[in-house]
Design a protein around this motif. Sequence first.
Motif, short mmCIF file in Angstrom:
data_model
loop_
_atom_site.label_atom_id
_atom_site.label_comp_id
_atom_site.label_asym_id
_atom_site.label_seq_id
_atom_site.Cartn_x
_atom_site.Cartn_y
_atom_site.Cartn_z
N SER A 117 11.90 3.87 2.88
CA SER A 117 12.10 2.55 3.49
C SER A 117 13.32 2.49 4.38
O SER A 117 13.63 1.42 4.92
CB SER A 117 12.23 1.50 2.38
OG SER A 117 11.11 1.53 1.53
N ALA A 118 14.03 3.60 4.54
CA ALA A 118 15.32 3.57 5.24
C ALA A 118 15.20 3.10 6.69
O ALA A 118 16.14 2.51 7.23
CB ALA A 118 15.97 4.95 5.19
N GLN A 119 14.09 3.37 7.33
CA GLN A 119 13.93 3.03 8.75
C GLN A 119 13.32 1.66 8.98
O GLN A 119 13.08 1.28 10.13
CB GLN A 119 13.07 4.11 9.44
CG GLN A 119 13.60 5.53 9.30
CD GLN A 119 15.01 5.66 9.80
OE1 GLN A 119 15.36 5.13 10.85
NE2 GLN A 119 15.85 6.36 9.05
N ALA A 165 2.39 1.87 -3.39
CA ALA A 165 1.39 2.41 -4.31
C ALA A 165 1.26 3.92 -4.12
O ALA A 165 1.12 4.68 -5.11
CB ALA A 165 0.04 1.72 -4.09
N ASP A 166 1.29 4.38 -2.87
CA ASP A 166 1.25 5.83 -2.61
C ASP A 166 2.45 6.54 -3.22
O ASP A 166 2.32 7.64 -3.77
CB ASP A 166 1.20 6.09 -1.10
CG ASP A 166 -0.10 5.62 -0.46
OD1 ASP A 166 -1.10 5.49 -1.19
OD2 ASP A 166 -0.12 5.40 0.76
N VAL A 167 3.63 5.92 -3.13
CA VAL A 167 4.84 6.53 -3.71
C VAL A 167 4.72 6.61 -5.23
O VAL A 167 5.09 7.61 -5.84
CB VAL A 167 6.09 5.73 -3.29
CG1 VAL A 167 7.32 6.20 -4.07
CG2 VAL A 167 6.34 5.88 -1.80
N LEU A 168 4.19 5.56 -5.85
CA LEU A 168 3.99 5.58 -7.30
C LEU A 168 3.09 6.74 -7.72
O LEU A 168 3.38 7.45 -8.69
CB LEU A 168 3.37 4.26 -7.77
CG LEU A 168 4.32 3.09 -7.97
CD1 LEU A 168 3.52 1.82 -8.24
CD2 LEU A 168 5.28 3.35 -9.12
N GLU A 169 2.00 6.95 -6.99
CA GLU A 169 1.08 8.04 -7.34
C GLU A 169 1.71 9.40 -7.05
O GLU A 169 1.35 10.39 -7.67
CB GLU A 169 -0.23 7.85 -6.58
CG GLU A 169 -1.01 6.63 -7.06
CD GLU A 169 -2.37 6.51 -6.41
OE1 GLU A 169 -2.45 6.64 -5.17
OE2 GLU A 169 -3.35 6.29 -7.14
N GLU A 200 0.82 -1.21 0.00
CA GLU A 200 0.00 0.00 0.00
C GLU A 200 0.87 1.27 0.00
O GLU A 200 0.57 2.24 -0.70
CB GLU A 200 -0.92 -0.02 1.22
CG GLU A 200 -1.99 -1.10 1.16
CD GLU A 200 -2.76 -1.22 2.47
OE1 GLU A 200 -2.45 -0.47 3.41
OE2 GLU A 200 -3.68 -2.05 2.53
N GLU A 201 1.95 1.24 0.78
CA GLU A 201 2.81 2.41 0.87
C GLU A 201 3.53 2.65 -0.45
O GLU A 201 3.69 3.80 -0.89
CB GLU A 201 3.82 2.22 2.00
CG GLU A 201 4.63 3.48 2.31
CD GLU A 201 5.50 3.33 3.55
OE1 GLU A 201 6.43 4.13 3.71
OE2 GLU A 201 5.24 2.40 4.34
#
Length: 328
Positions: A282-284, A233-237, A230-231
């Motif tokens: 995603s670093a954390q 997908a948000d980055v793609l948009e 889901e996260e």
Amino acid sequence: MRETMDRAWLAEAVELARELAHAYLIEPSEENVQFIAGAMDPQLLSLIGTGKHEFYADIASFFEGLERDQQEAQGVVFEILDEYYEPRPIGCDSCLVIGTLWVRERPDRPKPLLVEMDTRFTIVFRREGGRWLLTHLHHSTPNLDQRRDEYYPKTATEQANAALEYSKALERRAELDSMTELLNHAAFEKHVAAALIEGAEDNAFFMIDLDNFKTVNDTLGHPEGDRVIEEFADVLEQVFPRDALVGRMGGDEFAVFSTNPLSADDAEAKARELIETWCDRSAQRAVELGCSVGIVRVVRGRTFFDLYRAADQALYASKGNGKACFSW
């Protein structure tokens, strides 16, 4: 000693749950039907399924329903895309196995649409005579009318009060992936094919795959895997906010088609922005994640499948080059 034995028992219950799922879905043979029958508690069995008829209070009614189901679904075989099982002890002689099962139809010839089910289940086993017997099974599928982050599915009620809007919503919903609300595979393919027929040229086609995603499911569990999907997908948009079709092709694989011409430099800039944005986001995390990208230039005369295959080859080149990069 008892704790060790309990762990062994729970491992047996998980393996039995997996074997039952495979026997029912992957190889619905007479031999596997007998295996399923032998694993069920003849005195205490109950089963609740996703179909309107799937409420069984004893083993006889279950097998009557199973026979009808197999007749209607004759020739339909599924492949398991992903599965997850987690055992929980209940008292001294019973246990619970909860989990998810994601399957897709495996056709003997190409089909435009494939049946796909993402099921959640709860299984209760009872220990008797040195083995587990299935006493209760309840499985369900997510409510398609329920939006992300919505705990009560008000959508269906609202749409029922306006028939026209309900019809439009159904048409749109059929095109969306239920988890991400991006275009699903079939809808993405349809819209890209239509753009190609209309003469799209000098556009860019991106194939994207998450790096190390399986490790998330294996180490942190499938609920965390769902949150990652889901996260992303948000980055793609965020990276492709307009002038692009964005779709989830299945699992952790995504695709983007620019609806306007895009230069090679601009396409690479988009791929670089996506990779960097996702790596920063995603670093954390406990599992190091990235994404790999394959890019193809759209030229007149190429079909959707031409682009898909070429972009997929470019994607695998990115994987081979160390991941978290793009290739043409």
